[in-house]
Design an enzyme around this catalytic site. Structure first.
Site, PDB file in Angstrom:
ATOM      1  N   HIS A  63      -8.463   0.677  -6.600  1.00  0.00           N
ATOM      2  CA  HIS A  63      -9.286  -0.462  -7.029  1.00  0.00           C
ATOM      3  C   HIS A  63     -10.774  -0.120  -7.077  1.00  0.00           C
ATOM      4  CE1 HIS A  63      -5.923  -3.156  -7.040  1.00  0.00           C
ATOM      5  NE2 HIS A  63      -5.719  -3.080  -5.734  1.00  0.00           N
TER       6      HIS A  63
ATOM      7  N   ASP B  71       1.946   1.170  -7.660  1.00  0.00           N
ATOM      8  CA  ASP B  71       1.499   0.127  -6.738  1.00  0.00           C
ATOM      9  C   ASP B  71       1.676  -1.220  -7.429  1.00  0.00           C
ATOM     10  OD1 ASP B  71      -0.647  -0.047  -4.159  1.00  0.00           O
ATOM     11  OD2 ASP B  71      -0.736  -1.742  -5.551  1.00  0.00           O
TER      12      ASP B  71
ATOM     13  N   HIS C 128      -0.170  -3.729  -7.452  1.00  0.00           N
ATOM     14  CA  HIS C 128      -1.431  -4.228  -8.000  1.00  0.00           C
ATOM     15  C   HIS C 128      -1.972  -3.249  -9.036  1.00  0.00           C
ATOM     16  CE1 HIS C 128      -1.149  -5.910  -3.858  1.00  0.00           C
ATOM     17  NE2 HIS C 128      -1.511  -7.014  -4.482  1.00  0.00           N
TER      18      HIS C 128
ATOM     19  N   ASP D 118       3.949  -1.581  -2.167  1.00  0.00           N
ATOM     20  CA  ASP D 118       3.873  -3.029  -1.997  1.00  0.00           C
ATOM     21  C   ASP D 118       4.678  -3.801  -3.029  1.00  0.00           C
ATOM     22  OD1 ASP D 118       2.025  -1.984  -3.750  1.00  0.00           O
ATOM     23  OD2 ASP D 118       0.293  -2.988  -2.892  1.00  0.00           O
TER      24      ASP D 118
END
Length: 313
Positions: A130, A167, A169, A251
Site C-alpha cells: 500500500h 493479498d 486488498h 487475508d
C-alpha cells in the site's frame, strides 16, 4: 530447485500497539512455520538494511527522510489512522526492504541461477504494497516488493519484471509504480469493494501493464482458479517476465477478520503452484515471494505453510 528464506528479527520490534491487526504475533507465527520439519533443509539469510538510495528507486527522498525522522524515541506515533510507528519501526522497515532486495540478488545470481531454479520467501514486516512513493498507507511504510522489482531492473538489467498480488486488498502503491514503468507488470486479484478502494479493471497502466481482477465477498477457490486460468496466466504469458514476484498476502483466507473471501490453505497452495509452474516454463524458475497481509494467526500459518510447500515443490 532451491528455496531460501530471507528474514530479520527487527520485524519483532515494530510495535503497532494493543489490538492492532498488523501485530508482532503475525511474524512470530510465520517464523514458527519456517522452523517446521518440512522446511528444515531451506537456508536462511539474515538481511541487511536497505540503503536510502535503494528506497528512492520507488520513494521520494523527502518521504524517506520524513518517515525515518518520524520514528519516535518512545511510545507510538501515527502516520495515518492505520499506520503506526514505534521506536523499532524504522529498523524493521529498512530490513524488510533490504530482505526483498537480497532475495532478488540471490535468485538472480548469475553464477548459480542458470544452474538451478531459485525461489525465495521474504518473511518480514511491516508489509509494503500500500505504500505510495510519497505516502504511508494501510500498515505500510516502504513498498518492499516494488523496491526489489525496480532493483532487479536497475541493478540486474532485467527488461521485464512481473508482480502478482493475491493479498485480499489491492496493492495501490505497487500499481502506482507500475503506472510509471511500462516494463513492470502488476496483476492484483482482490476483493472489491474493500480498502483501499482502488484496483478497478479499467485501471490498466501506462502500457496495458496492469491487470486488476476484482472478486466479490464470498468468492472461493474455484472463482480464483477460473480467474488465474482465464485472465492472470494469459496476461503473464503475453508480458513474458524474466522474474516473477509475489505479493503474498493471506487475508483472503476464510478465517481472516478483515475481508470476506473464503479461501482455504489448499487454495493458497494452488495459486502458488500455478505461478511457480509459469515461472519454471517462462522465467527460468526465478520466483521471489514477499509477505504482505494475513491477520488471523491460524489462517496465516496455514496459508504460509501451503505457500511454502508449493514454492518448495
Amino acid at each position: 530447485m532451491s528455496l531460501k528464506f530471507f528474514l530479520h528479527d527487527s520485524g519483532l520490534d515494530h510495535d503497532t500497539g494493543a489490538d492492532h491487526p498488523e501485530r508482532i504475533a503475525r511474524l512470530e507465527t510465520v517464523m514458527a512455520v519456517l522452523k517446521e520439519a518440512d522446511f528444515a533443509a531451506c537456508d536462511r539469510h539474515v538481511a541487511s538494511p536497505a540503503t536510502t538510495e535503494q528506497l528512492t528507486l520507488v520513494h521520494e527522498p523527502i518521504y524517506v527522510d520524513g518517515v525515518l525522522k518520524a520514528i519516535p524515541t518512545a511510545g507510538h506515533r501515527r502516520l495515518d489512522g492505520d499506520t503506526v510507528l514505534s521506536p523499532g519501526s524504522g529498523d524493521a522497515a529498512l530490513h524488510a526492504a533490504g530482505a526483498a532486495i537480497a532475495a532478488v540478488d540471490w535468485v538472480l545470481d548469475q553464477d548459480q541461477a542458470a544452474q538451478e531454479k531459485r525461489r525465495a520467501f521474504v518473511a518480514t514486516r511491516p508489509p509494503g504494497h500500500h505504500a505510495e512513493p510519497g505516502e504511508a498507507m494501510g500498515f505500510c511504510l516502504f513498498n518492499n516488493i516494488a523496491i526489489a522489482a525496480r532493483h532487479a531492473q536497475q541493478t540486474h538489467g532485467l527488461e521485464r519484471v512481473a508482480v502478482i498480488d493475491f493479498d485480499v486488498h489491492h496493492g495501490n502503491g505497487t500499481q502506482t509504480v507500475a503506472n510509471a514503468h511500462a516494463n513492470l507488470f502488476y496483476a492484483s486479484i482482490h476483493e472489491f469493494p474493500l480498502f483501499p478502494g482502488t484496483g478497478l479493471p479499467t485501471e490498466t497502466g501506462v502500457a496495458n501493464n496492469v491487470l486488476n481482477i476484482i472478486m466479490r465477498a464470498g468468492s472461493d477457490g474455484a472463482s480464483y482458479r477460473q480467474a488465474f486460468d482465464h485472465s492472470l496466466i494469459p496476461a503473464l504469458t503475453k508480458f513474458e517476465p524474466q522474474l516473477v514476484m509475489i505479493s503474498a498476502g493471506f487475508d483472503a483466507h476464510e478465517r481472516d477478520p478483515l475481508a470476506g473471501m473464503v479461501l482455504t490453505d489448499d487454495d493458497f497452495g494452488w495459486m502458488t503452484a500455478a505461478l511457480t509452474r509459469f515461472a519454471d516454463e517462462q522465467a527460468d524458475g526465478h520466483v521471489v515471494s514477499v509477505l504482505e497481509g494475513g491477520y488471523d494467526l491460524q489462517g496465516l500459518a496455514g496459508g504460509v505453510r501451503a505457500h511454502l510447500k508449493a514454492l518448495q515443490a
